[in-house]
Design a protein around this motif. Structure first.
Motif, mmCIF file in Angstrom:
data_model
loop_
_atom_site.group_PDB
_atom_site.id
_atom_site.type_symbol
_atom_site.label_atom_id
_atom_site.label_comp_id
_atom_site.label_asym_id
_atom_site.label_seq_id
_atom_site.Cartn_x
_atom_site.Cartn_y
_atom_site.Cartn_z
ATOM 1 N N ARG A 17 105.303 58.681 57.986
ATOM 2 C CA ARG A 17 105.950 57.430 57.573
ATOM 3 C C ARG A 17 106.638 57.707 56.245
ATOM 4 N NH1 ARG A 17 104.981 51.800 58.898
ATOM 5 N NH2 ARG A 17 106.043 50.506 57.360
ATOM 6 N N ASP A 64 104.502 49.136 61.444
ATOM 7 C CA ASP A 64 104.477 50.472 62.036
ATOM 8 C C ASP A 64 105.176 50.469 63.387
ATOM 9 O OD1 ASP A 64 103.108 51.414 59.875
ATOM 10 O OD2 ASP A 64 101.122 51.299 60.821
ATOM 11 N N GLY A 92 109.041 55.697 60.893
ATOM 12 C CA GLY A 92 107.733 55.113 61.159
ATOM 13 C C GLY A 92 107.662 53.620 60.941
#
Length: 541
Positions: free
Chosen positions: A78, A250, A280
């Protein structure tokens, strides 16, 4: 006593120019070297022996993107930013870049384009190459603070140019006037002739240098209308999609290789970069950039671009496509891109690059002669501007002159030697090359402070000559490649770097010979004579 306009401008030109001359000399010298940043990078990476990479296929590029995504997903699943740089003639490795968030530093890794294995230090000659000089030119490797320092110095340069024109009543006569062997007069003639010769170039390069960062130097409009978001401003200006705010939700990333293939088909050109914003996150977007074609830019000032395609990373929806050889933003961006092309000489090919290089070196010499002329005049006839501290101030200026001029040239020459002598397996090798460049420059300042002025000039110029003339031999000793073999295989970039180094080495030898020939014999028991001799030698009397 009331001063005339010319007298006021003379004071402004002299003192305003002095305090910025050292910075401006660094800007002009490194910017001039940066004109040939690609050939310098080519030499530093030893690519003369590697040769050009065979054209890749779409399957090979897809495989490279898969390997790059796999590495990025492992190190930073991420992230605020991902970038995959596909192998190119400039760098045959697969490179990946990432940043965890907006405040985090960028990180990078080089991968084997066939296996995706991370290449350890020593697998290739990691270096910033000629890009080091470009970054020195516009921000001194100091980020936004450096950009503002360069901007202030550039404004001072414009003031110096205008005040210099006002001061010189006989500006056209100055173009044809040079009286060698006349001490202070010779330095003034040289300074004036170089300034007049390069005057159009100086105005263009200085003004365009400011306009490149116009949104940084004049942010009030963007701050007021777009809440300080440059991204939103440029999206509106280029009629592109608005910036996608982070949603903090997410979301799994799709395979990037199919999006790369879609992007190539949409723009009709093979990809060079695949970039992901907000990896992400639900707001993630993927942009595919086409490979840059420098030959397409040689015949015009307004860059035509290499094309790009933007996709929603979650829905895979096409958000934007800009075809190659198109320009957005109307007259505003066309004007700015014209200024960029004029500044970065993105037109005219090598003939125009050489013209910029010669003018840039002449401008650097003009700045150097101006700084030296100041000391020649003040040492001969001090105005006692600083009272009891005047001698110490002048000594400080003298030291800065040596370090800022001869010392910087020495550091630039040493940078090429550092590239060949620094072990290949050193971690963050490119960064260490730059740190050692600054270390040499700092050492030149210490040397200038510890040595008499004339001795410091002589010794640093001698070192410059030695490093430049010895560069082809160093390359032969460390890599087995050098000027003769480069010429034999038609490698003009490698040969050009080494021939230029030899040319500069000969120039420094001629300067050193001139210093030795004009300096009278000095005796240790007559320090005042030694001081006067040093001044006269630098002044060319």
């Amino acid at each position: 006593m009331k001063q005339t306009l010319r007298q006021s401008m003379s004071w402004l030109h002299t003192w305003g120019g002095l305090w910025f001359t050292w910075i401006l000399f660094a800007i002009f010298l490194t910017g001039t070297l940066g004109v040939f940043d690609d050939p310098i990078s080519h030499w530093m990476r030893e690519q003369g022996k590697i040769g050009e990479i065979a054209p890749s296929t779409v399957d090979q590029r897809s495989r490279a993107v898969e390997l790059g995504q796999r590495h990025l997903a492992a190190v930073s699943p991420r992230a605020d930013f991902w970038s995959i740089a596909l192998p190119s003639d400039e760098n045959p490795n697969l490179r990946v870049f990432w940043r965890a968030d907006e405040d985090a530093p960028f990180k990078q890794a080089q991968l084997d384009p066939l296996t995706g294995a991370e290449l350890q230090p020593g697998a290739s000659r990691e270096t910033e190459g000629g890009h080091h000089f470009v970054h020195m030119h516009f921000e001194f490797h100091a980020g936004m603070a450096g950009i503002w320092i360069v901007g202030a110095a550039t404004m001072a340069m414009l003031v110096a140019l205008v005040s210099g024109i006002i001061v010189h009543k006989k500006i056209f006569a100055d173009f044809f006037t040079f009286r060698p062997g006349k001490g202070q007069r010779s330095w003034l003639d040289g300074h004036n002739a170089l300034g007049v010769l390069t005057l159009p170039f100086l105005f263009v390069i200085t003004y365009t240098g400011l306009t490149i960062f116009w949104a940084t130097y004049m942010p009030a409009g963007v701050l007021a209308r777009y809440d300080g978001s440059e991204e939103a401003f440029f999206a509106r200006l280029t009629e592109g999609p608005a910036p996608r705010p982070l949603q903090h939700i997410d979301a799994a990333m799709p395979e990037l290789a199919p999006l790369m293939r879609r992007g190539e088909a949409a723009i009709g050109r093979e990809a060079s970069f695949v970039v992901v914003e907000h990896a992400g996150d639900r707001s993630a977007a993927v942009r595919v950039f086409g490979r840059f074609d420098p030959d397409a830019e040689n015949d015009r000032l307004v860059g035509r671009g290499s094309g790009s395609a933007l996709y929603d990373a979650i829905t895979l929806e096409t958000l934007d496509v800009q075809l190659p050889n198109t320009v957005r933003g109307g007259s505003v961006l066309q004007t700015q891109r014209t200024m960029n092309a004029l500044h970065f000489v993105r037109f005219g090919g090598y003939p125009m690059k050489w013209l910029y290089f010669i003018c840039g070196m002449a401008a650097s010499a003009m700045l150097a002669t101006g700084a030296i002329l100041f000391m020649v005049k003040r040492r001969k006839k001090s105005a006692n501007e600083f009272g009891a501290a005047t001698a110490r101030v002048y000594r400080g200026i003298e030291v800065l002159n040596v370090a800022a001029i001869a010392g910087l040239i020495l550091a630039c020459a040493a940078y090429f030697w550092i590239n060949r002598l620094l072990p290949l397996d050193v971690a963050e090798r490119g960064t260490r090359e730059i740190l050692l460049f600054f270390a040499v420059w700092l050492a030149s300042l210490a040397h200038a402070a510890l040595r008499p002025s004339l001795a410091a000039w002589r010794e640093q110029l001698a070192a410059c000559a030695l490093l430049c003339l010895g560069l082809p031999l160093l390359n032969l000793a460390t890599t087995g490649d050098w000027l003769v073999t480069a010429l034999a295989r038609g490698d003009g970039e490698t040969a050009g770097v080494e021939l230029s180094a030899i040319g500069f080495g000969l120039i420094f030898l001629a300067m050193l010979r001139q210093l030795r020939r004009r300096a009278p014999t000095l005796t240790v028991d007559r320090p005042e004579t030694a001081k006067t001799a040093a001044i006269d030698a630098i002044g060319g009397r």
